[in-house]
Motif scaffolding. Structure first.
Motif: not given
Length: 706
Positions: A81, A85, A87, A101, A137, A139
């Motif tokens: 990812l 990002t 999560v 992330e 998720v 971004t």
């Protein structure tokens, strides 16, 4: 090219290889039909272009696959990812886990990929619990995606050390108390005896799935109405607690049924009659209706209510189908149109009108579950290292309960089969509707998970028939020849993860029937996840080299090693050539009898010579019992984790339980276990058989207690 590309995006093959070096095209009509079963219109060039544009656009924009699999412990995130990002994981059991992330710790990784490095697994992934969760998720540039997240242990546990046990078709194992066919009381008795007296570590039985009622019922356990629920025909009536409290005229009627059941048993054991499942069920159904009249005590009632709550909608659907089938017949396609929909108002109304029968069938499922639990407990108490190995059929009858209740999960107009190969140039059509891989993924594999969880409730191990179906299945369009089918792929990683997860939760071993044509990489993938394979003596040869029998030390350790299966000749029939004579009598040979006999005799002679060279045949050739013992001595020389004794082998039975390629020419699935002369033997006879005990001395001598 457009059709081929569209098919590939949906996991539909446009070619197949019936043998090494040979590739054949799949008819375009087949590809179009299979895509239509997946709700993809490819009927015209314009439709293909439109569907291809949509599929390619979706693939390009996809941030996550439909299912993400995380094997723990894992050194890396399951998906790459973009950095930053967010999560969010909604856990199966409630609650959420969230993290962002991190940037890659590997120098230069961000410049080359913009995604998290495989060497930089954030703690969020590693600390997730096992289960089937929902993954969301987002971004940094606000792209969003959702997927199913399956978190599973990297492999299912295998048996500790060497385990040996028996393989048997339960219906074929009658005791002096059976009602004309083997039952769950017999299974409990078999496990207790085999574990305590013979040091057996497991007993493997045929699928006990609910059959489709009919006149006559299809006796094959591999084409059931439901794989989710067992068949109450396996109940030991006398072991139901309420049986003892039947009184008055009902007791008189019940005692009469018991006498009739004794007559069925005598006909099979003493008069050479075939096992008649329909006759057994007719008596048991009447008995169960009498037993049903006895009110449950408070504790029993509470246990029943707990069972109903635990099984939920799946049991309600199954029992409703059973009740409707009693009124409208066993094929739901022929029911009144409104009742073909399990969620229609008419079906709901019919369920209410048939409430007593729905409850009756729910009660039968509960009673059967109780006796399955009792058999499992008997195996554990007997010291079995594995216990009862249950069998999962590859599919269900198209007219049965599962196909009715889960219509959206099955591909309409399709049937599972096998492509043409060196052994069957015409291919095979098994008449079983396949699961749709897209619907399975969209439902977080709910039908598959429910099926596994139900079967593993009382299993020490689970055998999956045609385990290659986790990877791909041969779909045959309705009305087409088996040769006109094609392979459709499933998300094998997700299917395996769910399997391993549910087996881990149940503490069960998993066995895959991987005989026949297996595409490259499948056995390796199964082994990596702890799934044991199936290795049969006569098929284990050095195919890549000399073609001779494979040395025992070269066998794989991750397997159940056997001399035969329910679809193959018994070892006595193989050694004596009786299986060739049988096929000749039935007109099944495709070559001259003498040629078949010559080749078969040469193969047997080769094996016996090899067994002699290995010092495994001290009795010398010509003594059938000694030769059978030598076969099992050989299996014990292999590193196989599990060694299975086909129970009929122990008493010299020459008859196969199923002879593929026959229907009414041979009594498939209807034969009791018998001795070398064809005389049926009871469980009590087996326990006292000198021949059986002589064979089991082979295992005691090797210290092969399971």
């Amino acid at each position: 090219m457009g059709l081929a590309r569209l098919a590939a995006l949906h996991g539909v093959a446009t070619t197949h290889s019936p043998s090494a070096g040979v590739t054949l095209p799949v008819p375009d009509t087949t590809v179009v039909s299979v895509l239509a079963a997946l709700d993809v219109d490819a009927s015209t060039p314009e439709a293909v272009r439109s569907a291809l544009t949509a599929a390619e656009s979706a693939a390009e924009d996809r941030l996550l696959p439909a299912t993400v699999v995380l094997w723990l412990p894992a050194p890396a995130p399951p998906v790459a990812l973009p950095h930053g990002t967010r999560v969010r994981v909604r856990l199966e059991g409630g609650g959420t886990r969230e993290w962002r992330e991190p940037a890659s710790q590997r120098q230069g990784a961000a410049k080359t990929s913009g995604a998290t490095s495989p060497s930089a697994a954030p703690a969020g992934w590693a600390q997730l619990p096992f289960g089937v969760h929902r993954l969301d998720v987002r971004t940094a540039d606000e792209r969003k995606a959702r997927a199913t997240l399956v978190v599973a242990p990297e492999a299912v546990a295998r048996p500790e050390g060497r385990v040996h046990g028996f393989l048997v078709q339960l219906y074929s194992l009658l005791s002096g108390r059976s009602w004309g066919m083997g039952d769950l009381g017999d299974l409990a008795e078999l496990t207790a005896w085999a574990g305590r007296a013979l040091g057996a570590g497991f007993v493997q039985v045929n699928p006990l799935h609910a059959a489709v009622p009919g006149a006559p019922t299809d006796p094959s356990p591999y084409r059931p109405s439901s794989r989710r629920f067992p068949d109450p025909v396996h109940l030991r009536i006398e072991d139901i607690p309420e049986y003892a409290y039947v009184t008055g005229q009902d007791r008189v009627r019940l005692d009469t049924l018991v006498e009739k059941a004794a007559g069925l048993r005598t006909s099979v054991l003493d008069k050479g009659a075939l096992i008649d499942r329909d006759a057994v069920w007719e008596l048991k159904l009447q008995a169960l209706e009498l037993v049903q009249r006895v009110a449950l005590g408070p504790g029993r009632r509470a246990a029943y209510c707990d069972f109903l709550a635990a099984q939920g909608q799946a049991l309600d659907d199954h029992a409703t189908w059973c009740a409707l089938a009693e009124v409208h017949g066993a094929d739901w396609h022929a029911w009144p149109a409104a009742l073909r929909d399990p969620r229609s108002a008419e079906t709901s109304r019919a369920r209410s009108e048939l409430m007593d029968r729905v409850d009756f069938h729910c009660r039968l499922a509960w009673l059967t579950d109780e006796q399955l639990a009792a058999a499992s407990s008997a195996a554990t108490a007997a010291g079995m290292g594995v216990g009862i190995v249950h069998d999962l059929a590859i599919g269900v009858h198209p007219g049965g309960a599962d196909a009715w209740a889960q219509q959206d999960a099955f591909a309409a107009g399709m049937s599972v089969g096998a492509p043409p190969d060196a052994f069957n140039a015409r291919g095979q059509d098994w008449g079983l509707p396949p699961w749709r891989p897209d619907v399975l993924a969209a439902s977080a594999y709910a039908p598959y998970r429910g099926l596994l969880r139900g079967l593993l409730r009382h299993a020490g191990a689970l055998r999956l028939d045609h385990v290659m179906g986790l990877f791909r299945l041969w779909w045959v369009p309705s009305g087409a020849e088996p040769t006109e089918g094609t392979y459709v792929r499933y998300d094998a990683e997700a299917m395996l993860a769910v399997l391993v997860l549910e087996a881990h939760r149940a503490g069960a071993v998993v066995i895959g029937e991987d005989l026949g044509t297996v595409e490259p990489g499948v056995r390796e993938a199964l082994s990596r996840r702890g799934v044991l394979g199936t290795s049969v003596l006569w098929f284990e040869r050095d195919w890549a080299g000399t073609g001779r029998p494979l040395p025992p030390e070269s066998w794989r350790d991750g397997c159940v090693a056997t001399a035969t299966t329910h679809d193959l000749p018994s070892t006595a029939a193989r050694l004596t050539g009786e299986h060739v004579a049988l096929r000749h009598r039935l007109g099944l040979l495709t070559r001259p009898l003498e040629l078949e006999r010559t080749e078969d005799s040469a193969e047997v002679a080769e094996w016996l010579a090899y067994l002699t060279r290995l010092g495994l045949l001290p009795e010398g050739t010509g003594a059938e019992e000694g030769e059978i013992r030598a076969v099992y001595r050989f299996l014990l020389r292999t590193p196989a984790r599990m060694v299975g004794v086909w129970l009929p082998d122990a008493v010299g039975d020459r008859r196969p339980q199923n002879l593929p390629g026959t229907w009414d020419q041979y009594p498939n699935w209807r034969l009791p276990v018998a001795d070398s002369e064809g005389r049926p033997l009871t469980l009590e006879d087996l326990a006292a058989s000198p021949r059986l005990h002589a064979l089991m001395e082979v295992f005691r001598a090797r210290g092969a207690r399971g």
